[in-house]
Design a protein around this motif. Structure first.
Motif, short mmCIF file in Angstrom:
data_model
loop_
_atom_site.label_atom_id
_atom_site.label_comp_id
_atom_site.label_asym_id
_atom_site.label_seq_id
_atom_site.Cartn_x
_atom_site.Cartn_y
_atom_site.Cartn_z
N GLY A 29 -0.34 -12.83 -2.88
CA GLY A 29 0.67 -12.17 -3.70
C GLY A 29 0.45 -10.66 -3.74
O GLY A 29 1.40 -9.88 -3.60
N ALA A 30 -0.82 -10.26 -3.90
CA ALA A 30 -1.14 -8.83 -3.92
C ALA A 30 -0.86 -8.19 -2.56
O ALA A 30 -0.36 -7.05 -2.48
N ALA A 31 -1.19 -8.91 -1.49
CA ALA A 31 -0.94 -8.37 -0.15
C ALA A 31 0.56 -8.17 0.08
O ALA A 31 0.99 -7.16 0.67
N GLY A 32 1.36 -9.12 -0.37
CA GLY A 32 2.81 -8.99 -0.23
C GLY A 32 3.34 -7.79 -0.98
O GLY A 32 4.19 -7.04 -0.47
N ARG A 33 2.84 -7.57 -2.19
CA ARG A 33 3.28 -6.41 -2.97
C ARG A 33 2.86 -5.10 -2.32
O ARG A 33 3.60 -4.11 -2.33
N ALA A 34 1.68 -5.11 -1.71
CA ALA A 34 1.20 -3.89 -1.03
C ALA A 34 2.07 -3.58 0.18
O ALA A 34 2.40 -2.41 0.44
N LEU A 35 2.45 -4.59 0.93
CA LEU A 35 3.31 -4.37 2.10
C LEU A 35 4.69 -3.87 1.67
O LEU A 35 5.28 -3.01 2.33
N ASP A 36 5.19 -4.41 0.54
CA ASP A 36 6.47 -3.91 0.01
C ASP A 36 6.35 -2.44 -0.39
O ASP A 36 7.27 -1.64 -0.16
N GLU A 37 5.20 -2.08 -1.00
CA GLU A 37 4.99 -0.69 -1.40
C GLU A 37 4.93 0.23 -0.18
O GLU A 37 5.47 1.35 -0.21
N LEU A 38 4.30 -0.24 0.89
CA LEU A 38 4.28 0.57 2.12
C LEU A 38 5.69 0.78 2.66
O LEU A 38 6.04 1.87 3.12
N THR A 39 6.49 -0.26 2.60
CA THR A 39 7.87 -0.15 3.07
C THR A 39 8.68 0.81 2.21
O THR A 39 9.42 1.66 2.71
N ASP A 40 8.51 0.69 0.88
CA ASP A 40 9.33 1.47 -0.04
C ASP A 40 8.85 2.90 -0.21
O ASP A 40 9.65 3.83 -0.26
N ALA A 41 7.52 3.09 -0.32
CA ALA A 41 6.98 4.41 -0.66
C ALA A 41 6.31 5.11 0.51
O ALA A 41 6.07 6.32 0.46
N GLY A 42 5.93 4.35 1.53
CA GLY A 42 5.30 4.96 2.69
C GLY A 42 3.80 5.17 2.56
O GLY A 42 3.15 5.64 3.49
N SER A 43 3.23 4.83 1.41
CA SER A 43 1.78 4.91 1.22
C SER A 43 1.39 3.96 0.10
O SER A 43 2.25 3.42 -0.60
N LEU A 44 0.08 3.77 -0.07
CA LEU A 44 -0.43 2.88 -1.12
C LEU A 44 -1.11 3.64 -2.24
O LEU A 44 -1.88 3.06 -3.01
N THR A 45 -0.82 4.90 -2.37
CA THR A 45 -1.46 5.72 -3.39
C THR A 45 -1.25 5.13 -4.79
O THR A 45 -2.17 5.10 -5.61
N ALA A 46 -0.06 4.61 -5.06
CA ALA A 46 0.25 4.08 -6.39
C ALA A 46 -0.50 2.79 -6.69
O ALA A 46 -0.55 2.37 -7.85
N MET A 47 -1.10 2.18 -5.68
CA MET A 47 -1.75 0.88 -5.87
C MET A 47 -3.27 0.96 -5.79
O MET A 47 -3.95 -0.07 -5.79
N LEU A 48 -3.81 2.17 -5.76
CA LEU A 48 -5.27 2.30 -5.65
C LEU A 48 -5.99 1.61 -6.80
O LEU A 48 -7.06 1.03 -6.62
#
Length: 299
Positions: free
Chosen positions: A248-267
């Motif tokens: 579930g967390a991996a899926g949310r991270a991939l969505d964040e990469l698609t939407d925001a272009g980075s994972l800074t918000a998920m550190l």
């Protein structure tokens, strides 16, 4: 450093002693060796290795497609990485009674503390899906008798899982549990119980340790550890929970990469590098031989 310091035989003996105490032992499901080490670090009593998770790890459904070699190999990788006892899902034993005997010895050699063998037909289905079929009583008892006869370490736990509740009802489950114990089962795993009262009915039927399966999105309500202890359960597993949370967390991270272009918000949701290094004992390897392992652990 490297693998567990406790031998498989010592893990089994300690597990049997603790199981005999009557307390409820918590066995979260490990989806890889690192998660097994985390389960130990967090203070749980054991590690469970789910057949559904092993299948999913290979991208396969839980319908009996995995082989003994695959299951034993993954079981070995997980069991050797923790001081805790590990119980593994051996499905229907991977064949006829002679195959069941080989399964037991392979999993003993892999360092497991025990296994469970179910009474479904091959190919089996996930225990919380509709349409299951169980084998006849004679076949079910043969599997367990073969497993008990094959083990070399008497502390290796042979648990019998019965799926008959979903097919023929609770009374049939209690009756089969009794006969599985008579065939030599050290413990019983009554699958897909619908209520605490059903767990209590199996507890009243047999005088061996019982396992409760708290898998999400299944047939059983998600009872608390205390509720299960109150009706006499001895082991509780959460077989797929950590995998579900991780995916579930991996899926949310991939969505964040698609939407925001980075994972800074998920550190803040990630395991920190320092915590990972601590869990895998980078410092121990560094100290082992500084002439070879001469890196510095980042803080």
């Amino acid at each position: 450093m490297l693998y567990a310091q406790t031998t498989p035989a010592d893990k089994r003996a300690a597990f049997r002693e603790r199981l005999a105490s009557g307390e409820l032992l918590r066995f979260p499901g490990a989806f890889n060796p690192l998660s097994a080490r985390l389960i130990e670090r967090k203070g749980f009593e054991g590690v469970y290795i789910s057949g559904a998770v092993l299948s999913a790890d290979l991208g396969l459904p839980d319908i009996g497609l995995t082989t003994l070699t695959e299951v034993a190999g993954r079981g070995r990788q997980i069991a050797r990485m923790t001081e805790l006892p590990a119980i593994i899902d051996a499905d229907t034993g991977f064949g006829e009674p002679m195959n069941v005997a080989r399964t037991v010895q392979e999993l003993e050699d892999a360092g497991l503390a025990g296994l469970h063998i179910e009474d479904q037909v091959n190919p089996k289905r996930c225990g919380h899906l509709d349409g299951k079929q169980v084998v006849d009583e004679h076949t079910a008892l043969q599997r367990i008798a073969a497993a008990v006869d094959a083990r070399r370490d008497p502390n290796f736990l042979v648990m019998a899982r019965t799926d008959i509740r979903a097919v023929d009802g609770l009374d049939a489950a209690a009756d089969r549990a009794k006969k599985l114990v008579d065939a030599g089962a050290d413990a019983i795993f009554p699958e897909a119980m619908a209520s605490l009262e059903e767990f209590a009915a199996i507890r009243a039927a047999v005088d061996v340790p019982l396992l409760a399966n708290m898998t999400e999105f299944g047939k059983s309500e998600l009872f608390t550890v205390q509720q299960l202890a109150d009706v006499g359960m001895n082991i509780v597993i959460w077989p797929v929970s950590l995998l579900r949370i991780a995916m579930g967390a991996a899926g949310r991270a991939l969505d964040e990469l698609t939407d925001a272009g980075s994972l800074t918000a998920m550190l803040g949701e990630m395991q920190h590098r320092a915590d990972l290094y601590d869990l895998i004992d980078y410092e121990g390897y560094n100290h082992f031989d500084t002439s070879i392992f001469n890196f510095t652990v980042a803080r």
